[in-house]
Enzyme design. Structure first.
Site, PDB file in Angstrom:
ATOM      1  N   LYS A  97       0.535  -1.374   0.017  1.00 31.90           N
ATOM      2  CA  LYS A  97       0.298  -0.043   0.237  1.00 31.90           C
ATOM      3  C   LYS A  97       0.582   1.239  -0.238  1.00 31.90           C
ATOM      4  O   LYS A  97       2.163   1.318   0.720  1.00 31.90           O
ATOM      5  CB  LYS A  97      -0.946  -0.121   0.804  1.00 31.90           C
ATOM      6  CG  LYS A  97      -2.377   0.413   1.175  1.00 31.90           C
ATOM      7  CD  LYS A  97      -2.861  -0.286   0.561  1.00 31.90           C
ATOM      8  CE  LYS A  97      -4.206   0.167   0.419  1.00 31.90           C
ATOM      9  NZ  LYS A  97      -5.755  -0.444  -0.154  1.00 31.90           N
ATOM     10  N   ASP A 138      -7.007   3.821  -4.181  1.00 29.62           N
ATOM     11  CA  ASP A 138      -7.688   3.865  -3.031  1.00 29.62           C
ATOM     12  C   ASP A 138      -8.314   5.199  -3.083  1.00 29.62           C
ATOM     13  O   ASP A 138      -8.374   5.646  -3.682  1.00 29.62           O
ATOM     14  CB  ASP A 138      -6.290   3.611  -2.135  1.00 29.62           C
ATOM     15  CG  ASP A 138      -7.169   2.726  -0.875  1.00 29.62           C
ATOM     16  OD1 ASP A 138      -7.988   1.487  -0.969  1.00 29.62           O
ATOM     17  OD2 ASP A 138      -7.622   3.279   0.317  1.00 29.62           O
TER      18      ASP A 138
HETATM   19  N1  GLU Z   1      -7.192   0.210  -3.028  1.00 32.20           N
HETATM   20  C1  GLU Z   1      -7.418  -1.370  -3.498  1.00 32.20           C
HETATM   21  C2  GLU Z   1      -7.834  -2.326  -1.885  1.00 32.20           C
HETATM   22  O1  GLU Z   1      -7.838  -1.738  -0.960  1.00 32.20           O
HETATM   23  C3  GLU Z   1      -7.799  -1.592  -4.708  1.00 32.20           C
HETATM   24  C4  GLU Z   1      -6.122  -2.125  -5.072  1.00 32.20           C
HETATM   25  C5  GLU Z   1      -5.847  -2.683  -6.218  1.00 32.20           C
HETATM   26  O2  GLU Z   1      -6.292  -3.304  -7.291  1.00 32.20           O
HETATM   27  O3  GLU Z   1      -4.208  -2.951  -6.513  1.00 32.20           O
HETATM   28  O4  GLU Z   1      -8.137  -3.368  -2.158  1.00 32.20           O
END
Ligand code: GLU
Length: 454
Positions: free
Chosen positions: A134, A174
């Protein structure tokens, strides 16, 4: 004998939780996420002493790499600003690091690590070969012009580009990072590297390597997941009163799919407040306000004067409903809201945001036989579709909306059945929190065992 074994094993899990708290002072969200997973996998850790012998939990709770960097940028008036950028590459046992970027003023290492830790398990559940990561920044996109956001994204990528890549680490969106930001980030990545590497970012525009249905995927996937839960008890969405908190990407497509399946969404919110429309939320107005104008949910009243507005978004949980989808942010449902939902007879609570329910709230739902779907399973449709985007990129193909949507539905069905089966195997029928944590943990832990002490 069996007592002493149990004591030793319990203390391994407890000592790791303690260690995480000491080594990451003040990072309460990270502590919370670790505690939630570790406490529920305790019985499994007891069964396999080799996990302790190989330091699996010590390694699983320590990010493989943490990158923190300065992000300087200039606003439209010529003032210089400095934000902090992050990328937490948590675990690559199952594949290259994968996870979104969050731009929000609350971002700090505790939030980044909780999200990256959760992502590792969520990604494992998708069945796709992706590790967990992340990133993001404490930059606040609210009220910024497009050119300010562009300059910020360019500065952010000027450092991030050296750490990412299709085989290394693949960021996406996100909170605060959507199509616009991914576009600016990709443009800068391409410019610096002189390579059109579509597989480096997901959530791209559909004309330049993005996947159809990626925008809708988290919300649609969430509803598909709950549809499976409902089927199991002989129910459907038809005629159900539904509350969705938030009004960003996850919330909007959750509402769309619920309406399509015959449910009635009666409330939505943003960080300023909530709207209650007993007639059923008019999604087109919400899209116009939130997606097209980047406005506030209070503006819904201009076109729907009979709707009610309340300037405390937490009050959304006071409205009586059958199904609740917290899709705003972490810890939005605490004990008090959970009790109110239970007293109002809620049937299902499914997490669209990451960790929107506190541990006390989850306990309250489970004790009162509310069907509860944890985020790492229920909202995995977004990242699963990101993995489908990566597959298309590596094949130089683009699939139709229907094809991606069908695959998404399949993924959500598989997640549901596998975590339900795991829960049953350990005689914890219906405990999807346990099922999700154990299924994901075993997958990651076994891959780590195979790959040695790294
Ligand atoms: N931010 C999204 C999640 O919490 C998607 C992450 C992504 O597609 O890499 O899963």
């Amino acid at each position: 004998m069996s007592n002493s074994i149990e004591l030793t094993q319990e203390s391994y899990v407890d000592s790791i939780i303690e260690r995480v708290v000491v080594r990451n002072p003040g990072e309460t969200e990270f502590h919370q996420a670790v505690r939630e997973v570790l406490e529920s996998i305790k019985p499994v850790v007891e069964l396999y002493p080799e996990f302790e012998e190989n330091g699996i939990l010590e390694r699983l709770t320590e990010p493989e790499r943490q990158i923190i960097f300065r992000v300087p940028w200039v606003d439209d008036q010529g003032n210089v600003h400095v934000n902090r950028g992050y990328r937490i590459e948590f675990n690559s046992a199952l594949g290259p690091y994968k996870g979104g970027l969050r731009f929000h003023p609350t971002v700090y290492p505790g939030i980044m690590k909780f999200l990256a830790f959760e992502q590792t398990f969520k990604n494992a559940l998708t069945g796709r070969p992706i590790g967990g990561a992340k990133g993001g920044s404490d930059f606040d996109p609210k009220g910024k012009s497009d050119s300010e956001v562009m300059r910020f994204c360019q500065s952010f990528m000027t450092e991030l580009y050296r750490h990412i890549g299709a085989q290394t680490d693949i960021p996406a969106g996100d909170i605060g990072v959507g199509n616009r930001e991914i576009g600016y980030l990709f443009g800068q990545y391409k410019r610096i590297t002189n390579r059109f590497e579509a597989g480096t970012l997901t959530g791209k525009g559909v004309d330049w390597g993005g996947s159809l249905a990626r925008t809708e995927a988290t919300g649609y996937g969430l509803v598909y997941f709950v549809d499976e839960m409902l089927k199991d008890i002989g129910e459907t969405f038809e005629g159900k009163k539904v509350i969705v908190s938030g009004s960003g990407n996850v919330a909007i497509y959750t509402v769309q799919k619920v309406i399509e399946l015959g449910g009635k969404v009666i409330a939505l919110s943003d960080s300023d407040g909530m709207v209650y429309d007993p007639e059923g939320i008019d999604l087109n107005s919400v899209i116009e306000i939130k997606e097209k104008r980047r406005g506030r949910i209070v503006e819904y009243l201009k076109t729907h004067p009979s709707a009610e507005y309340n300037d405390n978004s937490k009050n959304i949980w006071k409205i009586e409903c059958d199904i609740a989808f917290p899709c705003a942010t972490q810890n939005e449902i605490d004990m008090e809201e959970a009790k109110t939902l239970v007293n109002n007879g809620v049937l299902v609570v499914a997490e669209g945001a990451n960790m929107p329910c506190t541990p006390e709230a989850i306990e309250c739902f489970q004790k009162n036989n509310v069907l509860f779907a944890p985020a790492k399973a229920a909202n995995a449709g977004g990242v699963a579709t990101s993995a489908l985007e990566m597959t298309q990129n590596s094949m130089w193909e683009s699939w139709s909306f229907e094809e991606v949507d069908k695959k998404l539905r399949e993924v959500m069905k598989n997640i549901y059945s596998s975590i339900k089966t795991t829960a049953e195997e350990y005689k914890k029928d219906g405990d999807l929190v346990f099922g999700a944590n154990v299924t994901a943990f075993l997958k990651v832990a076994r891959a780590m065992m195979d790959q040695g002490i790294v």
